[in-house]
Design a protein around this motif. Structure first.
Motif, PDB file in Angstrom:
ATOM      1  N   UNK A 272       0.826  -1.208   0.000  1.00 31.38           N
ATOM      2  CA  UNK A 272       0.000   0.000   0.000  1.00 31.38           C
ATOM      3  C   UNK A 272       0.856   1.251   0.000  1.00 31.38           C
ATOM      4  N   UNK A 273       0.344   2.297  -0.640  1.00 28.51           N
ATOM      5  CA  UNK A 273       1.005   3.599  -0.589  1.00 28.51           C
ATOM      6  C   UNK A 273       0.548   4.377   0.656  1.00 28.51           C
ATOM      7  N   UNK A 274      -0.586   4.037   1.200  1.00 29.62           N
ATOM      8  CA  UNK A 274      -1.101   4.692   2.411  1.00 29.62           C
ATOM      9  C   UNK A 274      -1.576   3.602   3.379  1.00 29.62           C
ATOM     10  N   UNK A 275      -0.695   3.070   4.217  1.00 27.60           N
ATOM     11  CA  UNK A 275      -1.069   1.982   5.136  1.00 27.60           C
ATOM     12  C   UNK A 275      -2.015   2.435   6.254  1.00 27.60           C
ATOM     13  N   UNK A 276      -2.322   3.722   6.339  1.00 25.77           N
ATOM     14  CA  UNK A 276      -3.156   4.204   7.448  1.00 25.77           C
ATOM     15  C   UNK A 276      -4.646   4.173   7.144  1.00 25.77           C
ATOM     16  N   UNK A 277      -5.028   3.633   6.039  1.00 21.11           N
ATOM     17  CA  UNK A 277      -6.453   3.591   5.686  1.00 21.11           C
ATOM     18  C   UNK A 277      -7.225   2.741   6.681  1.00 21.11           C
ATOM     19  N   UNK A 278      -8.474   3.053   6.957  1.00 21.07           N
ATOM     20  CA  UNK A 278      -9.259   2.290   7.948  1.00 21.07           C
ATOM     21  C   UNK A 278      -9.522   0.860   7.472  1.00 21.07           C
ATOM     22  N   UNK A 279      -9.537  -0.070   8.404  1.00 27.03           N
ATOM     23  CA  UNK A 279      -9.736  -1.482   8.079  1.00 27.03           C
ATOM     24  C   UNK A 279     -11.121  -1.739   7.486  1.00 27.03           C
ATOM     25  N   UNK A 280     -12.122  -0.981   7.951  1.00 27.02           N
ATOM     26  CA  UNK A 280     -13.464  -1.170   7.409  1.00 27.02           C
ATOM     27  C   UNK A 280     -13.524  -0.920   5.910  1.00 27.02           C
ATOM     28  N   UNK A 281     -12.799   0.124   5.451  1.00 25.24           N
ATOM     29  CA  UNK A 281     -12.762   0.426   4.030  1.00 25.24           C
ATOM     30  C   UNK A 281     -12.081  -0.698   3.253  1.00 25.24           C
ATOM     31  N   UNK A 282     -11.004  -1.222   3.834  1.00 32.10           N
ATOM     32  CA  UNK A 282     -10.272  -2.299   3.164  1.00 32.10           C
ATOM     33  C   UNK A 282     -11.154  -3.550   3.027  1.00 32.10           C
ATOM     34  N   UNK A 283     -11.873  -3.891   4.085  1.00 29.55           N
ATOM     35  CA  UNK A 283     -12.754  -5.070   4.028  1.00 29.55           C
ATOM     36  C   UNK A 283     -13.864  -4.853   3.001  1.00 29.55           C
ATOM     37  N   UNK A 284     -14.436  -3.650   2.996  1.00 30.97           N
ATOM     38  CA  UNK A 284     -15.508  -3.358   2.047  1.00 30.97           C
ATOM     39  C   UNK A 284     -15.011  -3.447   0.601  1.00 30.97           C
ATOM     40  N   UNK A 285     -13.814  -2.895   0.344  1.00 33.40           N
ATOM     41  CA  UNK A 285     -13.251  -2.960  -1.008  1.00 33.40           C
ATOM     42  C   UNK A 285     -12.931  -4.408  -1.400  1.00 33.40           C
TER      43      UNK A 285
END
Length: 409
Positions: A54-67
């Motif tokens: 990732x270029x931005x590892x600080x993204x929220x986990x909820x967004x990652x799961x949804x994507x």
């Protein structure tokens, strides 16, 4: 060594065939298992592995799961609606690239792309790449700067290879299907040819049997009737009739044995019966003499010398005259007479058989006339039959071309 090398291949083919059979019977099961597998892999990556690229590892986990779910769950319909599936995955891929998540699950877009290339018209690939390229460009241009091409080009090449693979599989599948269809059509054509050949052979046998048995029985009947009347007044003529009956019977038996010998001989073995000479124009005189002995006065006008014809055409002329005289014996009635004329034209042989029977007693459109027309057609000949214009008899007219190139093989 051959057994060892072919056994795994055979086992693989059998396993593949079984998997395809299960897939054909229950496509939902296969699609569900694959979707579940890819969804599990995407969620495992969403648990923390996505941060490695990732270029931005600080993204929220909820967004990652949804994507991750948006990039994997639509795969269930990838075979039925691949373009729709790719359109549903494209927004999630765009968010993944634009946010810097760079999720590995975005590469699952290659699966609907493969099915588009495999099952849809080629122009659909243009629309597919219109959905695939923007997310990759956005991620490369936003996060890689001047080195954006190092991120974009490898991914696009991967998609191109997947599309080419789908096209290749499709071409091979279509080629195999065309070969199967061609083999099926050839099998149908072969069966049709066999049936047509069998029907033609049955018709030929019917013609031969009709000509042989019908003519000889008619002659024998005439001789027997004449011998019965002659027995009371002239025993010598009755004995002559019996001799003629015996001769005619033996000739009929010889011809039947020849025909049956041809039928019983193997296809690849020469038959002695097949080499027995068939009647020719030279045999017309004995034919006419036999009919005269049966009680039918026959006048003959035959050219001398007889015109040259192929053996098959000579047999046709012989059988037509034979059948015409047989019909006269059976249908013309008492006191009838017949005239046979054979004339050579510049390019054809003309045969006319006329009798003095009444038209009402003339032969109908039965096996005899049909057989004569079929024989004539084999050599581009024509045959006409019907009552005379004055109603005083019946006439059969045959024309057989004598030009060699007109004859059929």
């Amino acid at each position: 060594m051959t057994t060892e090398t072919t056994a795994p291949s055979r086992w693989t083919q059998q396993l593949t065939a079984r998997v395809r059979a299960v897939d054909a019977a229950r496509p939902w099961l296969w699609d569900g298992l694959l979707t579940l597998g890819w969804t599990t892999a995407a969620l495992v990556d969403a648990a923390g592995g996505w941060r490695n690229v990732a270029r931005d590892p600080s993204l929220p986990s909820g967004l990652i799961v949804l994507l991750s779910l948006a990039l994997s769950l639509p795969l269930y319909a990838r075979r039925r609606r691949p373009t729709t599936v790719l359109a549903l995955m494209a927004p999630a891929a765009l968010v993944s690239e634009a946010s810097g998540a760079f999720l590995q699950a975005a590469f699952l877009q290659a699966l609907p792309l493969f099915h588009i290339a495999l099952t849809r018209p080629p122009r659909r690939l243009l629309g597919a790449f219109a959905l695939l390229v923007p997310p990759v460009l956005v991620g490369g241009l936003r996060f890689d700067g001047d080195e954006w091409d190092q991120h974009v080009v490898p991914i696009l090449w991967a998609y191109v290879i997947v599309a080419l693979l789908g096209i290749t599989v499709r071409s091979r599948r279509d080629h195999t299907a065309s070969l199967v269809d061609r083999a099926r059509r050839l099998e149908i054509e072969r069966d049709q040819e066999v049936r047509l050949a069998a029907a033609a052979e049955r018709a030929r046998i019917a013609r031969e049997m009709h000509d042989i048995i019908g003519h000889n029985l008619s002659v024998i009947t005439g001789l027997a009737d004449g011998g019965r009347y002659a027995a009371a007044k002239s025993p010598e003529r009755a004995a002559q009739a019996l001799d003629a009956i015996g001769t005619t019977s033996r000739q009929a038996l010889d011809e039947l044995r020849r025909l049956l010998g041809i039928l019983s001989a193997p296809d690849d073995a020469p038959s002695t019966a097949a080499r027995t000479p068939q009647p020719t124009l030279e045999d017309l005189e004995p034919l006419l003499e036999g009919v005269r002995k049966a009680g039918l006065p026959v006048a003959a006008e035959l050219p001398a010398p007889l015109p040259p014809l192929p053996p098959g055409a000579q047999l046709t002329v012989y059988r037509v005259i034979q059948e015409s005289l047989t019909n006269t014996l059976k249908h013309a009635g008492p006191g009838a007479s017949a005239t046979v004329r054979v004339a050579a034209a510049p390019d054809a042989l003309l045969v006319t058989v006329t009798d003095t029977g009444t038209p009402s007693a003339a032969p109908g459109q039965g096996q005899g006339l049909t057989g004569m027309r079929e024989r004539a057609a084999l050599y581009d000949g024509t045959l006409d039959s019907g009552p005379l214009p004055d109603g005083a008899g019946w006439q059969v007219r045959l024309r057989i071309p004598t030009t060699p190139e007109e004859h059929r093989p």
